[in-house]
Design an enzyme around this catalytic site. Sequence first.
Site, PDB file in Angstrom:
ATOM      1  N   CYS A  84       2.310 -41.463  27.276  1.00 28.84           N
ATOM      2  CA  CYS A  84       2.478 -42.904  27.062  1.00 28.84           C
ATOM      3  C   CYS A  84       1.574 -43.673  28.029  1.00 28.84           C
ATOM      4  O   CYS A  84       0.355 -43.535  27.965  1.00 28.84           O
ATOM      5  CB  CYS A  84       3.946 -43.309  27.151  1.00 28.84           C
ATOM      6  SG  CYS A  84       4.253 -44.952  26.463  1.00 28.84           S
ATOM      7  N   HIS A 109       5.954 -40.635  22.584  1.00 28.72           N
ATOM      8  CA  HIS A 109       6.912 -39.973  23.473  1.00 28.72           C
ATOM      9  C   HIS A 109       7.320 -38.635  22.866  1.00 28.72           C
ATOM     10  O   HIS A 109       8.193 -38.596  22.001  1.00 28.72           O
ATOM     11  CB  HIS A 109       8.147 -40.853  23.683  1.00 28.72           C
ATOM     12  CG  HIS A 109       7.893 -42.028  24.561  1.00 28.72           C
ATOM     13  ND1 HIS A 109       7.949 -41.946  25.942  1.00 28.72           N
ATOM     14  CD2 HIS A 109       7.556 -43.303  24.271  1.00 28.72           C
ATOM     15  CE1 HIS A 109       7.672 -43.130  26.457  1.00 28.72           C
ATOM     16  NE2 HIS A 109       7.426 -43.969  25.467  1.00 28.72           N
ATOM     17  N   GLU A 128       9.081 -36.372  24.177  1.00 26.42           N
ATOM     18  CA  GLU A 128      10.461 -36.081  24.562  1.00 26.42           C
ATOM     19  C   GLU A 128      11.472 -36.841  23.700  1.00 26.42           C
ATOM     20  O   GLU A 128      12.662 -36.527  23.721  1.00 26.42           O
ATOM     21  CB  GLU A 128      10.665 -36.388  26.055  1.00 26.42           C
ATOM     22  CG  GLU A 128      10.820 -37.851  26.410  1.00 26.42           C
ATOM     23  CD  GLU A 128       9.526 -38.671  26.461  1.00 26.42           C
ATOM     24  OE1 GLU A 128       9.613 -39.857  26.831  1.00 26.42           O
ATOM     25  OE2 GLU A 128       8.446 -38.148  26.114  1.00 26.42           O
TER      26      GLU A 128
END
Length: 192
Positions: free
Chosen positions: A77, A169, A171
Amino acid sequence: MIAVIDYGLGNISNVTRAIKHLGYEVVLTCEEAEMMSADAIVLPGVGHFKDAMVSIHSKGLDQILKKIDGTPIIGICLGMQLLFEHSAEGDVDGLGLVPGNIVPIQTSYPVPHLGWNQLHSQHPLLQTDVYFVHSYQAEMSEHVVAYANYGTQVPGVIQYRHYIGIQFHPEKSGEHGLAILKQALKGGFIDD
């Protein structure tokens, strides 16, 4: 061991949890010795580019990262954007590890670019939906290995030498995001 750089602006807990879920040992650090001995280094980031660079400079991380040769350095990011030469967000220089600049997203769609979007890539692992949250983007270049369409082409993954940038992202992008993160930790998506 994966070194996650803790410079004060990042989604540290989610990124660390994701890397541990992939089976890696993780150390949160700003220490040169730990970064030099790591199998990969992750530079996370959430927030404003200028604030991030002020923190990175104050900790001497810019000089440490420039010494590392060959070990994958993965920016996530804002961390991806910090790898570049300059950002319009705050009109400030970045780390200068990857050629190019960070610019505002120019689109008729709502900004920030928020939510799930499809990646387009020659790499089969990168042909999936992922979760974005950002208002600035890298310029399109030969270093882009995956992009999303958002009224304009938005780089989703870049790779230049051992530097890998992931704009979305991983995750927060489910099992596909974790698979992309795992491949980045192994050295990326292109053969040099």
